[in-house]
Write a protein that holds these residues in place. Structure first.
Motif, PDB file in Angstrom:
ATOM      1  N   GLU A 123       0.986  -1.129   0.095  1.00 19.97           N
ATOM      2  CA  GLU A 123      -0.164   0.086   0.156  1.00 19.97           C
ATOM      3  C   GLU A 123       0.836   1.277   0.078  1.00 19.97           C
ATOM      4  N   GLU A 124       2.074   1.339   0.743  1.00 20.53           N
ATOM      5  CA  GLU A 124       2.746   2.410   0.718  1.00 20.53           C
ATOM      6  C   GLU A 124       3.453   2.709  -0.662  1.00 20.53           C
ATOM      7  N   GLU A 125       3.936   1.354  -1.098  1.00 19.10           N
ATOM      8  CA  GLU A 125       4.468   1.730  -2.598  1.00 19.10           C
ATOM      9  C   GLU A 125       3.450   2.094  -3.681  1.00 19.10           C
ATOM     10  N   GLU A 126       2.204   1.640  -3.543  1.00 23.98           N
ATOM     11  CA  GLU A 126       1.168   2.026  -4.533  1.00 23.98           C
ATOM     12  C   GLU A 126       0.814   3.632  -4.253  1.00 23.98           C
ATOM     13  N   GLN A 127       0.838   4.075  -2.898  1.00 23.46           N
ATOM     14  CA  GLN A 127       0.662   5.649  -2.602  1.00 23.46           C
ATOM     15  C   GLN A 127       1.795   6.341  -3.114  1.00 23.46           C
ATOM     16  N   GLN A 128       2.988   6.005  -3.171  1.00 25.39           N
ATOM     17  CA  GLN A 128       4.105   6.530  -3.558  1.00 25.39           C
ATOM     18  C   GLN A 128       4.103   6.677  -4.927  1.00 25.39           C
ATOM     19  N   ARG A 129       3.582   5.542  -5.797  1.00 29.62           N
ATOM     20  CA  ARG A 129       3.646   5.654  -7.192  1.00 29.62           C
ATOM     21  C   ARG A 129       2.452   6.498  -7.636  1.00 29.62           C
ATOM     22  N   LYS A 130       1.544   6.277  -6.863  1.00 31.32           N
ATOM     23  CA  LYS A 130       0.247   7.319  -7.301  1.00 31.32           C
ATOM     24  C   LYS A 130       0.614   8.708  -6.929  1.00 31.32           C
ATOM     25  N   LYS A 131       1.414   9.034  -6.084  1.00 29.45           N
ATOM     26  CA  LYS A 131       2.002  10.295  -5.721  1.00 29.45           C
ATOM     27  C   LYS A 131       2.765  10.816  -6.776  1.00 29.45           C
ATOM     28  N   GLN A 132       3.684  10.029  -7.166  1.00 29.74           N
ATOM     29  CA  GLN A 132       4.817  10.314  -8.240  1.00 29.74           C
ATOM     30  C   GLN A 132       3.800  10.516  -9.529  1.00 29.74           C
TER      31      GLN A 132
END
Length: 379
Positions: free
Chosen positions: A81-90
Motif C-alpha cells: 500500500e505504501e508503495e502504491e501510494q508513492q507510485r500514485k503520488k509520483q
C-alpha cells in the motif's frame, strides 16, 4: 342487588388470592437453585466442559496461527500500500507538472468560447465591404459568392491537422504513462519476489545449519557409543585371555608356587619349598607392565582426542545457536513492532468507541430504582 355484588367481590378476591398463591409457588420453584438444578447429569456436564475447553484451546491455537499469518500479510499489505501510494503520488505529481507545462488554458480548443477577453480580441462588427460577416441585407455580398472559400478551406484543413496532431500527442502521452506505470509495477513485483526469495533463502540456511549441527551431534554420540562398545569388547577379550592364562597357569597344569607360603602369614615363605621366581614369571611381569603402560598411553590419547572432538562440536553448536538466536531476536523485534502498532490502533479505536458510547449511546444512565425491578416476578 347487594348480595349479588358481594358474591362477585368474593369470587374476584378468591381468584386474586389463587393467582397470588400460584405466583408464590412458581417463584419458590424458580428462585430455588437446588430445586431448579436437581437431576442434572454432573458427569455429562463435566465431559461437556472438557470438550469445550479442548475446542477452545484448538480454536485458540488456530486463531494464534491465523493471527501470525494475518500480521505477516498485514505487513506485506502495508508495504504494498505504501508503495502504491508513492507510485500514485509520483504519477499525480508528473501529471500536474505536465498540465502546468503543456496544457495551459490558452492552448485548448474551447478557449475561444471560454476566453473572458474574447470581445476585446475579436474583430469589429464590420471591417470592409468584403467582410464575409455581412449578409445579403448589407448589399455588399450576395448569395453564391464565396470570395474567401479557398482561404476558409485552407484554414479548416490546418485546424483539422492541428486537432489531429494534438489528439495523436495526447494518445501517445497516455500510452507512455500507462507503459511507465506498468514498468514501475513490474519492477516493484520483481523487488517483492526477490525479497521473498531472500527471506526464504535465509530461512533455509538457518534450517540447514541447525540440521548440520544436529547431525554432527548425532555422529559424535554414535562414535562415542561405538567406542564404548569397542572398549567393552576389548575388556571382555582381555578378561577371557586372563581367564585362559589363569587356567593354563593353574595348579592343575603347572606347579603352584603358593605351596611355599607359610601358614604363619602371607608374607612368610617356607624355605625348603621356595624355589624363587622363574625367568618366565619375571618376563611375564615385565611384559604385563609394558602392556599396561601402552594401554594407559593409548587410553590417554583417545581421551584427549575425544575431548578435542567434543570441544570442536560444542564450538560449532554454540556458533549455530548464536546465529539462530540473533535471527530469532530480529524476527521477534519486527513482530513486536508490528504488534505494538496494531495495539495502538486498536486502543485508539476502542477509546473512540468508548467515547461514542458514553456520549451518544449510554447518555441516559440507569438509577437504583431501575435495578430493583428485576427478580420480582417469575414471568
Amino acid at each position: 342487588m347487594y348480595k349479588v355484588d358481594l358474591q362477585a367481590d368474593l369470587k374476584e378476591a378468591a381468584a386474586i388470592e389463587a393467582r397470588r398463591n400460584r405466583e408464590k409457588e412458581r417463584q419458590s420453584r424458580i428462585f430455588n437453585a437446588r430445586h431448579r438444578t436437581l437431576g442434572v447429569d454432573v458427569e455429562g456436564l463435566k465431559s461437556q466442559v472438557e470438550q469445550r475447553k479442548l475446542r477452545e484451546e484448538a480454536e485458540k491455537r488456530r486463531d494464534e496461527a491465523f493471527d501470525a499469518d494475518r500480521v505477516q500479510y498485514d505487513k506485506i499489505a502495508q508495504m504494498l500500500e505504501e508503495e502504491e501510494q508513492q507510485r500514485k503520488k509520483q504519477l499525480n505529481q508528473e501529471l500536474l507538472e505536465f498540465r502546468q507545462q503543456k496544457q495551459h488554458p490558452s492552448t485548448r480548443r474551447e478557449w475561444d468560447i471560454q476566453d473572458p477577453a474574447v470581445v476585446h480580441k475579436g474583430p469589429p462588427a464590420r471591417v470592409s465591404d468584403d467582410d464575409p460577416r455581412c449578409g445579403p441585407s448589407s448589399l455588399q455580398r450576395f448569395a453564391g459568392e464565396d470570395l474567401n472559400g479557398v482561404a476558409r478551406q485552407k484554414r479548416l484543413k490546418e485546424q483539422n491537422k492541428r486537432d489531429l496532431e494534438e489528439q495523436r500527442a495526447e494518445r501517445e502521452k497516455a500510452q507512455a504513462d500507462r507503459k511507465y506505470a506498468d514498468t514501475l509495477e513490474d519492477k516493484k513485483r520483481i523487488e517483492l519476489d526477490l525479497r521473498a526469495l531472500e527471506l526464504a533463502g535465509l530461512e533455509d540456511e538457518c534450517r540447514r545449519a541447525k540440521a548440520m549441527a544436529i547431525a554432527d551431534f548425532n555422529r559424535a554420540q554414535a562414535a562415542e557409543v561405538a567406542e564404548k562398545q569397542r572398549l567393552a569388547q576389548q575388556r571382555e577379550q582381555d578378561d577371557n585371555n586372563t581367564e585362559i592364562y589363569n587356567h593354563l597357569t593353574s595348579d592343575i597344569l603347572t606347579e603352584n608356587p603358593d605351596v611355599a607360603k607359610s601358614l604363619v602369614g602371607p608374607h612368610r615363605m617356607v624355605p625348603y619349598r621356595w624355589k624363587g621366581m622363574t625367568p618366565e614369571q619375571l618376563e611375564a611381569v615385565r611384559r604385563t607392565q609394558k602392556e599396561q603402560c601402552k594401554e594407559n598411553q593409548k587410553l590417554r590419547g583417545e581421551q584427549r582426542q575425544w575431548e578435542e572432538e567434543w570441544d570442536h562440536q560444542r564450538h560449532l553448536a554454540a556458533r549455530a545457536g548464536m546465529a539462530m538466536e540473533e535471527q530469532e531476536q530480529d524476527f521477534r523485534l519486527q513482530l513486536r513492532k508490528g504488534l505494538d502498532a496494531y495495539n495502538r490502533q486498536l486502543a485508539e479505536a476502542q477509546k473512540a468507541n468508548l467515547r461514542y458510547l458514553e456520549k451518544e449511546v449510554y447518555s441516559n444512565a440507569p438509577t437504583a430504582h431501575y435495578h430493583l425491578q428485576f427478580n420480582t416476578s417469575s414471568r
